[in-house]
Scaffold this active site. Structure first.
Site, PDB file in Angstrom:
ATOM      1  N   CYS A  52      41.497  49.262  26.843  1.00  9.11           N
ATOM      2  CA  CYS A  52      42.924  49.260  27.134  1.00  9.11           C
ATOM      3  C   CYS A  52      43.650  48.369  26.116  1.00  9.11           C
ATOM      4  O   CYS A  52      43.109  47.367  25.651  1.00  9.11           O
ATOM      5  CB  CYS A  52      43.173  48.739  28.550  1.00  9.11           C
ATOM      6  N   ASP A  54      45.918  46.426  26.760  1.00  7.08           N
ATOM      7  CA  ASP A  54      46.290  45.182  27.449  1.00  7.08           C
ATOM      8  C   ASP A  54      45.870  43.955  26.617  1.00  7.08           C
ATOM      9  O   ASP A  54      44.710  43.839  26.220  1.00  7.08           O
ATOM     10  CB  ASP A  54      45.590  45.159  28.821  1.00  7.08           C
ATOM     11  N   ARG A  56      45.197  41.067  27.290  1.00  7.17           N
ATOM     12  CA  ARG A  56      44.267  40.086  27.873  1.00  7.17           C
ATOM     13  C   ARG A  56      42.799  40.469  27.704  1.00  7.17           C
ATOM     14  O   ARG A  56      41.926  39.748  28.168  1.00  7.17           O
ATOM     15  CB  ARG A  56      44.589  39.923  29.365  1.00  7.17           C
ATOM     16  N   HIS A 108      39.720  48.118  33.126  1.00  5.45           N
ATOM     17  CA  HIS A 108      39.804  46.799  33.769  1.00  5.45           C
ATOM     18  C   HIS A 108      40.569  46.902  35.079  1.00  5.45           C
ATOM     19  O   HIS A 108      41.510  47.702  35.189  1.00  5.45           O
ATOM     20  CB  HIS A 108      40.469  45.779  32.833  1.00  5.45           C
ATOM     21  N   CYS A 111      44.787  47.207  35.974  1.00  2.00           N
ATOM     22  CA  CYS A 111      45.361  47.899  34.811  1.00  2.00           C
ATOM     23  C   CYS A 111      46.760  48.433  35.153  1.00  2.00           C
ATOM     24  O   CYS A 111      46.929  49.211  36.092  1.00  2.00           O
ATOM     25  CB  CYS A 111      44.447  49.042  34.389  1.00  2.00           C
TER      26      CYS A 111
HETATM   27 ZN    ZN Z   1      45.093  48.363  31.206  1.00  2.00          ZN
END
Ligand code: ZN
Length: 224
Positions: A52, A54, A56, A108, A111
């Protein structure tokens, strides 16, 4: 903040990245004087990581993989969409040319893309992208609707979507043909958990998944 303060802040946060880059380059150089010479000689990564976007979940940091060890593709909600030229080109290059040994689809919990897909609402340009996750929901509607709490249903959809994306990776000609010839790559589905920073292996059975899709999606010369 005044516009002067904003522009000062922006130039500081921009310059900070270059300061960190210089610190990283000199630390690597000090650790191994041949580091950059080795990197410039070429790459031979064992892993293709599909994760992803993302911020993090930096693939290399959470797995401890170093430079040169993972070929990385990231998008919103780690989707593998067969009409996505970007993802398809990444898989083709990683499998047929770099000959990676493992393909990891890593989702994750928590998400935002999956959460948005669970919300029946018009999200503009994100609609066609998130529809891929809504389709996963539809495929597993009975299982998901039987889950009592919203949070548990959300977690399960994250997992089911990762499994479906693994299936999409296996449907590609590059993966099927490479596996028939060389017995790799193996496709894995993992989920990262913010609670403890650990990866959960969904234990995809690559061989079984491959055979189950080949009745319809076989792209090798072998009959199935
Ligand atoms: Zn995600």
């Amino acid at each position: 903040m005044s516009s002067d303060e904003i522009s000062r802040y922006l130039s500081q946060s921009h310059d900070a990245v270059f300061a960190r880059n210089r610190a990283w380059a000199s630390a690597e150089q000090a650790r191994d004087p041949t580091f950059f010479a080795k990197l410039s000689a070429g790459q031979k990564p064992e892993y293709l990581w599909i994760g992803c976007s993302d911020s993090r979940i930096p693939a290399e940091q959470i797995t401890g993989l170093g430079a040169g060890e993972a070929f990385v593709h990231r998008n919103i909600a780690n989707l593998v969409v067969n009409a996505d030229l970007n993802a398809m080109a990444v898989i083709e290059y990683a499998v047929a040319h770099l000959r990676v040994k493992h393909v990891v689809v890593c989702g994750h919990y928590g998400c935002g893309g999956v959460k948005a897909a669970m919300t029946p609402k018009d999200l503009g340009l994100l609609n066609p992208w998130l529809r891929n996750i809504r389709d996963v929901y539809r495929l597993h509607e009975a299982e998901l609707d039987a889950i009592e709490t919203e949070d548990a249903r959300y977690d399960r959809l994250v997992e089911l979507s990762v499994v479906e994306q693994c299936r999409n990776v296996i449907k590609t000609a590059a993966v099927q043909q490479s596996y028939e010839r060389d017995h790799f790559p193996i496709v894995h589905g993992w989920v990262f958990d913010f609670k403890d920073g650990l990866l959960k292996d969904l234990k995809i059975n690559h061989e079984e998944m491959l055979h189950s899709i080949q009745k319809i999606y076989n792209l090798t010369k072998e009959k199935h």
